[in-house]
Design an enzyme around this catalytic site. Structure first.
Site, mmCIF file in Angstrom:
data_model
loop_
_atom_site.group_PDB
_atom_site.id
_atom_site.type_symbol
_atom_site.label_atom_id
_atom_site.label_comp_id
_atom_site.label_asym_id
_atom_site.label_seq_id
_atom_site.Cartn_x
_atom_site.Cartn_y
_atom_site.Cartn_z
ATOM 1 N N GLU A 17 31.906 -13.656 72.795
ATOM 2 C CA GLU A 17 31.965 -12.408 72.840
ATOM 3 C C GLU A 17 31.261 -12.520 74.297
ATOM 4 O O GLU A 17 30.560 -12.994 74.853
ATOM 5 C CB GLU A 17 30.950 -11.968 72.193
ATOM 6 C CG GLU A 17 30.300 -10.426 71.999
ATOM 7 C CD GLU A 17 30.122 -9.613 70.697
ATOM 8 O OE1 GLU A 17 30.553 -10.223 69.594
ATOM 9 O OE2 GLU A 17 28.954 -9.313 71.204
ATOM 10 N N THR A 48 32.647 -5.718 73.311
ATOM 11 C CA THR A 48 31.852 -4.798 72.945
ATOM 12 C C THR A 48 31.839 -3.266 73.691
ATOM 13 O O THR A 48 32.602 -3.473 74.860
ATOM 14 C CB THR A 48 29.682 -4.751 72.796
ATOM 15 O OG1 THR A 48 29.771 -5.261 74.183
ATOM 16 C CG2 THR A 48 29.870 -6.350 72.200
ATOM 17 N N TYR A 49 31.190 -2.672 72.797
ATOM 18 C CA TYR A 49 31.240 -0.988 73.007
ATOM 19 C C TYR A 49 30.392 -0.268 72.465
ATOM 20 O O TYR A 49 29.504 -0.181 71.865
ATOM 21 C CB TYR A 49 32.483 -0.580 71.762
ATOM 22 C CG TYR A 49 32.927 0.870 71.975
ATOM 23 C CD1 TYR A 49 33.432 0.890 73.141
ATOM 24 C CD2 TYR A 49 31.823 2.275 71.357
ATOM 25 C CE1 TYR A 49 34.054 2.596 73.325
ATOM 26 C CE2 TYR A 49 32.883 3.507 72.380
ATOM 27 C CZ TYR A 49 33.288 3.801 72.984
ATOM 28 O OH TYR A 49 34.245 4.658 73.011
ATOM 29 N N HIS A 77 35.665 -3.520 71.225
ATOM 30 C CA HIS A 77 34.711 -2.596 69.811
ATOM 31 C C HIS A 77 35.036 -1.389 69.881
ATOM 32 O O HIS A 77 35.183 -0.783 70.757
ATOM 33 C CB HIS A 77 32.971 -3.375 70.307
ATOM 34 C CG HIS A 77 33.015 -4.589 69.785
ATOM 35 N ND1 HIS A 77 31.911 -5.201 69.223
ATOM 36 C CD2 HIS A 77 34.001 -6.205 70.105
ATOM 37 C CE1 HIS A 77 32.030 -6.821 68.873
ATOM 38 N NE2 HIS A 77 33.598 -7.527 69.345
ATOM 39 N N TYR A 145 26.672 -8.368 56.590
ATOM 40 C CA TYR A 145 25.243 -9.208 57.741
ATOM 41 C C TYR A 145 25.211 -9.709 56.017
ATOM 42 O O TYR A 145 24.624 -9.803 55.266
ATOM 43 C CB TYR A 145 24.860 -7.423 57.194
ATOM 44 C CG TYR A 145 25.206 -7.181 57.979
ATOM 45 C CD1 TYR A 145 24.522 -6.500 59.732
ATOM 46 C CD2 TYR A 145 26.418 -5.909 58.564
ATOM 47 C CE1 TYR A 145 25.214 -5.627 60.424
ATOM 48 C CE2 TYR A 145 27.022 -5.163 59.014
ATOM 49 C CZ TYR A 145 26.168 -4.783 61.115
ATOM 50 O OH TYR A 145 26.854 -4.306 61.056
ATOM 51 N N HIS A 149 22.510 -5.117 55.419
ATOM 52 C CA HIS A 149 22.645 -4.203 57.314
ATOM 53 C C HIS A 149 21.189 -4.135 57.112
ATOM 54 O O HIS A 149 20.526 -3.709 56.139
ATOM 55 C CB HIS A 149 23.818 -3.508 56.489
ATOM 56 C CG HIS A 149 22.834 -2.405 57.910
ATOM 57 N ND1 HIS A 149 22.777 -1.025 57.852
ATOM 58 C CD2 HIS A 149 23.648 -2.295 58.796
ATOM 59 C CE1 HIS A 149 22.612 -0.387 58.672
ATOM 60 N NE2 HIS A 149 23.824 -1.701 59.637
ATOM 61 N N GLN A 212 12.740 -12.587 73.780
ATOM 62 C CA GLN A 212 13.570 -11.326 73.780
ATOM 63 C C GLN A 212 14.253 -11.817 71.245
ATOM 64 O O GLN A 212 14.229 -10.634 71.088
ATOM 65 C CB GLN A 212 14.947 -11.283 74.246
ATOM 66 C CG GLN A 212 14.687 -10.455 74.680
ATOM 67 C CD GLN A 212 16.259 -10.228 75.301
ATOM 68 O OE1 GLN A 212 17.547 -10.527 75.273
ATOM 69 N NE2 GLN A 212 15.911 -9.132 76.552
HETATM 70 P P1 FAD Z 1 28.705 0.312 58.074
HETATM 71 O O1 FAD Z 1 29.559 -0.338 57.667
HETATM 72 O O2 FAD Z 1 29.570 1.992 58.066
HETATM 73 O O3 FAD Z 1 27.664 0.130 57.197
HETATM 74 C C1 FAD Z 1 26.098 1.022 57.797
HETATM 75 C C2 FAD Z 1 25.574 1.253 56.650
HETATM 76 O O4 FAD Z 1 26.206 2.074 55.755
HETATM 77 C C3 FAD Z 1 25.074 -0.083 55.818
HETATM 78 O O5 FAD Z 1 23.814 -0.245 55.494
HETATM 79 C C4 FAD Z 1 25.879 -0.217 54.713
HETATM 80 O O6 FAD Z 1 26.478 -0.461 53.680
HETATM 81 C C5 FAD Z 1 26.155 1.942 54.462
HETATM 82 N N1 FAD Z 1 27.330 1.969 53.749
HETATM 83 C C6 FAD Z 1 28.549 1.793 54.283
HETATM 84 N N2 FAD Z 1 29.539 2.495 53.631
HETATM 85 C C7 FAD Z 1 29.204 3.705 53.294
HETATM 86 C C8 FAD Z 1 29.277 4.704 52.527
HETATM 87 N N3 FAD Z 1 30.166 4.955 52.265
HETATM 88 N N4 FAD Z 1 28.397 5.077 51.926
HETATM 89 C C9 FAD Z 1 27.037 4.906 51.862
HETATM 90 N N5 FAD Z 1 26.771 3.991 52.897
HETATM 91 C C10 FAD Z 1 27.343 3.188 53.279
HETATM 92 N N6 FAD Z 1 27.667 -1.783 67.670
HETATM 93 C C11 FAD Z 1 27.555 -1.217 68.930
HETATM 94 O O7 FAD Z 1 27.193 -0.266 69.278
HETATM 95 N N7 FAD Z 1 28.713 -1.586 69.489
HETATM 96 C C12 FAD Z 1 29.315 -3.201 69.508
HETATM 97 O O8 FAD Z 1 29.878 -3.522 70.337
HETATM 98 C C13 FAD Z 1 28.629 -3.722 67.727
HETATM 99 N N8 FAD Z 1 30.008 -4.819 67.721
HETATM 100 C C14 FAD Z 1 28.834 -5.240 66.596
HETATM 101 C C15 FAD Z 1 29.610 -6.325 66.378
HETATM 102 C C16 FAD Z 1 29.225 -7.116 65.118
HETATM 103 C C17 FAD Z 1 30.003 -8.342 64.728
HETATM 104 C C18 FAD Z 1 28.073 -6.864 63.983
HETATM 105 C C19 FAD Z 1 27.754 -7.096 62.852
HETATM 106 C C20 FAD Z 1 27.561 -5.705 64.832
HETATM 107 C C21 FAD Z 1 27.662 -5.069 66.294
HETATM 108 N N9 FAD Z 1 27.283 -3.933 66.686
HETATM 109 C C22 FAD Z 1 27.960 -2.795 67.590
HETATM 110 C C23 FAD Z 1 26.237 -2.723 65.593
HETATM 111 C C24 FAD Z 1 26.805 -2.208 64.217
HETATM 112 O O9 FAD Z 1 27.196 -0.906 64.665
HETATM 113 C C25 FAD Z 1 25.712 -2.344 63.345
HETATM 114 O O10 FAD Z 1 25.145 -2.695 62.674
HETATM 115 C C26 FAD Z 1 25.334 -0.452 62.580
HETATM 116 O O11 FAD Z 1 24.137 0.477 62.235
HETATM 117 C C27 FAD Z 1 26.337 -0.698 61.517
HETATM 118 O O12 FAD Z 1 27.835 -0.673 61.844
HETATM 119 P P2 FAD Z 1 28.578 -1.154 60.415
HETATM 120 O O13 FAD Z 1 29.702 -0.788 60.915
HETATM 121 O O14 FAD Z 1 28.063 -2.048 60.061
HETATM 122 O O15 FAD Z 1 28.624 0.241 59.548
#
Ligand code: FAD
Length: 288
Positions: A17, A48-49, A77, A145, A149, A212
């Site tokens: 990454e 990443t984004y 991303h 996660y 999460h 960190q």
């Molecule tokens: P979601 O899947 O939408 O989930 C977020 C929360 O909402 C979770 O608690 C979930 O249980 C809940 N949820 C999901 N769907 C629903 C629903 N329909 N109804 C109710 N609750 C729901 N961040 C960046 O800004 N840039 C990046 O490039 C980046 N890369 C990442 C790469 C990886 C592999 C990982 C693990 C994380 C990365 N992140 C990045 C961080 C990520 O954006 C955060 O963890 C963010 O808080 C959640 O993103 P998600 O896509 O998992 O969200």
């Protein structure tokens, strides 16, 4: 090439990454570092984004450069937090025109700056995934996660929400970093039991900054096992020793994962060529 094809193979895959620069001043040095990492020829590289602007405009140019200059498949991303549907659609067109075939579709973190949810066209990543899949043939990944999460009170709810993402069309999942492989093995058991059967890529973070990591873990909900805490406590103040110990710990995790049949590992190499190189050297006989 689509990542779903790469990780389908029986041989283990290791991806790396990188992250884009925060400002245009550092673009040249970051693209230099990411191109150097691409010379290691990982199975693919993810870029990443920055949710809500900032680094986001560089993600596509870096992904394109990795593919065009080094023939390494890129995973771009994309977050939807704080974005309108038109903005997301413009990004998707740009990705398509740039020859990118793979997207990691994310919601992005909620920060004090982007709390006004009324402005958002998307609430969760599953809505973004659905939108991408409705119009395009990108191979789409989502985040998962193993320790839950941080916003989810119960892991069972998080897994049900994960299922929504998979039903929206996720082709694979990449995990948040974890430092105890048993946590991943238990998580895999739980999600398979709930019918989530897409490939899961294990995310491994080689810790090189002992100071960190405790803060990062507190934010992302990953636990440091006592065995690793002891290493961090002992070496956090001696950066070279911490780096060596962090790489050794990550290498051991990766070997254990491959030995236990987790065939796809993603290393959060964070633009650090020397760290990525050392890890690839450490497992050169295992992934050849
Ligand atoms: P979601 O899947 O939408 O989930 C977020 C929360 O909402 C979770 O608690 C979930 O249980 C809940 N949820 C999901 N769907 C629903 C629903 N329909 N109804 C109710 N609750 C729901 N961040 C960046 O800004 N840039 C990046 O490039 C980046 N890369 C990442 C790469 C990886 C592999 C990982 C693990 C994380 C990365 N992140 C990045 C961080 C990520 O954006 C955060 O963890 C963010 O808080 C959640 O993103 P998600 O896509 O998992 O969200």
């Amino acid at each position: 090439m689509k990542i779903s094809e790469i990780i389908k193979s029986k041989s283990p895959s290791l991806s790396l990454e990188v992250f884009p620069p925060k400002t245009s001043d550092t673009f040249e040095s970051v693209i230099g570092a990411t191109n150097k990492i691409a010379t290691l020829k990982p199975s693919f590289m993810s870029v990443t984004y920055g949710a809500g602007g900032g680094t986001s405009k560089y993600t596509i140019s870096i992904a394109k450069s990795i593919q065009e200059n080094h023939g390494v498949t890129a995973l771009a991303h994309l977050t939807c937090v704080n974005s309108t549907r038109d903005e997301v659609k413009a990004r998707l067109r740009e990705l398509k025109e740039s020859g990118i075939e793979n997207i990691l579709a994310l919601r992005g973190d909620i920060t004090p700056e982007n709390q006004n949810r009324e402005k958002w066209d998307y609430r969760y990543a599953n809505e973004l995934i659905q939108e991408i899949k409705a119009e395009y043939d990108f191979c789409v990944g989502g985040a998962c996660y193993p320790e839950g999460h941080p916003e989810s009170e119960h892991q069972s709810d998080d897994i049900l929400n994960l299922k929504r993402k998979v039903e929206a069309g996720c082709d694979f999942l990449t995990t948040q970093m974890f430092f105890d492989n048993n946590i991943l093995y238990n998580f895999l058991y739980k999600i398979r039991d709930k019918g989530i059967d897409v490939p899961v890529i294990a995310g491994i973070m080689p810790v090189t900054n002992g100071r960190q990591i405790k803060r990062t873990c507190a934010l992302c909900g990953s636990q440091l096992p006592q065995r690793f805490k002891t290493i961090v406590d002992r070496y956090a103040d001696t950066p070279d020793a911490m780096k060596q110990a962090g790489i050794a710990y990550a290498t051991e995790q990766i070997i254990d994962l491959f030995a236990n049949g987790v065939n796809a590992v993603h290393v959060y190499s964070m633009n650090k060529f020397d760290v990525a190189q050392k890890i690839m050297e450490n497992i050169s006989e295992i992934i050849k």
